[in-house]
Write a protein that holds these residues in place. Structure first.
Motif, PDB file in Angstrom:
ATOM      1  N   ALA A  22       0.845  -1.206   0.000  1.00 45.32           N
ATOM      2  CA  ALA A  22       0.000   0.000   0.000  1.00 45.32           C
ATOM      3  C   ALA A  22       0.878   1.253   0.000  1.00 45.32           C
ATOM      4  O   ALA A  22       0.576   2.238  -0.686  1.00 45.32           O
ATOM      5  N   LEU A  23       1.995   1.219   0.730  1.00 51.68           N
ATOM      6  CA  LEU A  23       2.900   2.377   0.744  1.00 51.68           C
ATOM      7  C   LEU A  23       3.591   2.528  -0.613  1.00 51.68           C
ATOM      8  O   LEU A  23       3.725   3.640  -1.131  1.00 51.68           O
ATOM      9  N   SER A  26       1.343   4.172  -2.935  1.00 50.94           N
ATOM     10  CA  SER A  26       1.168   5.600  -2.649  1.00 50.94           C
ATOM     11  C   SER A  26       2.351   6.427  -3.133  1.00 50.94           C
ATOM     12  O   SER A  26       2.203   7.611  -3.427  1.00 50.94           O
ATOM     13  N   ASP A  28       4.575   5.365  -5.552  1.00 47.98           N
ATOM     14  CA  ASP A  28       4.946   5.034  -6.920  1.00 47.98           C
ATOM     15  C   ASP A  28       6.340   4.424  -6.995  1.00 47.98           C
ATOM     16  O   ASP A  28       6.682   3.570  -6.225  1.00 47.98           O
ATOM     17  N   ASP A 192      -3.324   6.379   5.712  1.00 48.47           N
ATOM     18  CA  ASP A 192      -3.453   7.783   5.333  1.00 48.47           C
ATOM     19  C   ASP A 192      -2.524   8.669   6.182  1.00 48.47           C
ATOM     20  O   ASP A 192      -1.829   9.548   5.662  1.00 48.47           O
ATOM     21  N   VAL A 195       1.098   8.097   5.107  1.00 44.39           N
ATOM     22  CA  VAL A 195       1.422   8.722   3.817  1.00 44.39           C
ATOM     23  C   VAL A 195       1.652  10.225   4.019  1.00 44.39           C
ATOM     24  O   VAL A 195       2.623  10.788   3.500  1.00 44.39           O
ATOM     25  N   HIS A 196       0.808  10.862   4.827  1.00 40.91           N
ATOM     26  CA  HIS A 196       0.988  12.298   5.100  1.00 40.91           C
ATOM     27  C   HIS A 196       2.303  12.562   5.822  1.00 40.91           C
ATOM     28  O   HIS A 196       3.036  13.479   5.490  1.00 40.91           O
ATOM     29  N   ASN A 199       5.247  12.044   3.467  1.00 42.97           N
ATOM     30  CA  ASN A 199       5.305  13.166   2.514  1.00 42.97           C
ATOM     31  C   ASN A 199       5.912  14.397   3.166  1.00 42.97           C
ATOM     32  O   ASN A 199       6.746  15.071   2.563  1.00 42.97           O
TER      33      ASN A 199
END
Ligand code: C5P
Length: 206
Positions: A22-23, A26, A28, A192, A195-196, A199
């Motif tokens: 999943a990561l 997210s 790519d 979620d 991922v934030h 980032n």
């Protein structure tokens, strides 16, 4: 820029690989994925039946020296030739896989946090926490369908080594995690937030 290294540990069948995938989806192509399982020691000194009886759930089963060397290479921006493990043969295969260094490095495995030197190389340590009954159900299905095992062999291995070693090494290593993720990749709230967070860290570093 030094890559962000994310360690994903947790018991067998906990959902580590689902979280890893999943990561990767997210971020790519900006992720290098290193599976600790590929660093099981080569055991050409033993025959198949002897290898089948080994304990694969204790830290000594792994060539951690090579994994640490490879993590350091990726951290320096250098590609690695990762070993490829063959579960059906209980041994390292002759193949290797070239893994390039990307801004995010994910390293995944049951016993990562049992080793100080690996912990020290992870910027973020995640432990995927899933109940033992769910994990063994997943393990039976996977080992029979994908790893060439019988239900009987999964049962005897689980009772003789997988379960006791989980209790001795994997479960206590949870304490070293920064974050405990119940149910792994199926936990969309945790995904979620991760991922934030990743980032933000990448933006700050960049
Ligand atoms: O993917 P997962 O985290 O479940 O992989 C780790 C498991 O692989 C360990 O619990 C270990 O018992 C199993 N294994 C095995 N046979 C091998 C090497 C590892 O069943 N030859």
């Amino acid at each position: 820029m030094k890559p962000l290294v994310i360690g994903i540990a947790g018991g067998t069948g906990s959902g580590k690989t689902t979280l890893t995938r999943a990561l990767v989806a997210s971020f790519d192509e900006h992720v290098s994925v290193v599976y600790h399982d590929n660093y099981y020691k080569r055991r050409d000194d033993l025959n198949y039946d002897e290898r089948a009886l080994l304990n694969y759930d204790a830290p000594e089963a792994f060539d951690n020296e090579l994994l640490i060397q490879h993590l350091d290479q990726l951290a320096r921006g250098v590609s690695i030739e990762c070993p490829v493990y063959d579960y059906a043969d209980h041994n390292r295969s002759d193949e290797t896989l070239t893994i390039d260094s990307q801004p995010i490095v994910i390293v995944e495995g049951i016993l990562l946090f049992a080793e100080d030197e690996i912990c020290a190389r992870c910027d973020i340590k995640l432990f995927v926490d899933t109940d033992a009954d769910v994990r063994i159900l997943r393990r039976i299905k996977r080992d029979v369908l994908e790893r060439g095992r019988s239900v009987e062999s999964v049962e005897s291995q689980y009772l003789s080594t997988v379960k006791p070693m989980h209790e001795l090494y994997v479960e206590p290593s949870k304490r070293r995690a920064d974050l405990i993720v119940p149910e792994g990749g199926g936990n969309l709230v945790a995904l979620d937030m991760l991922v934030h967070r990743i980032n933000r860290q990448l933006e700050t570093a960049g």
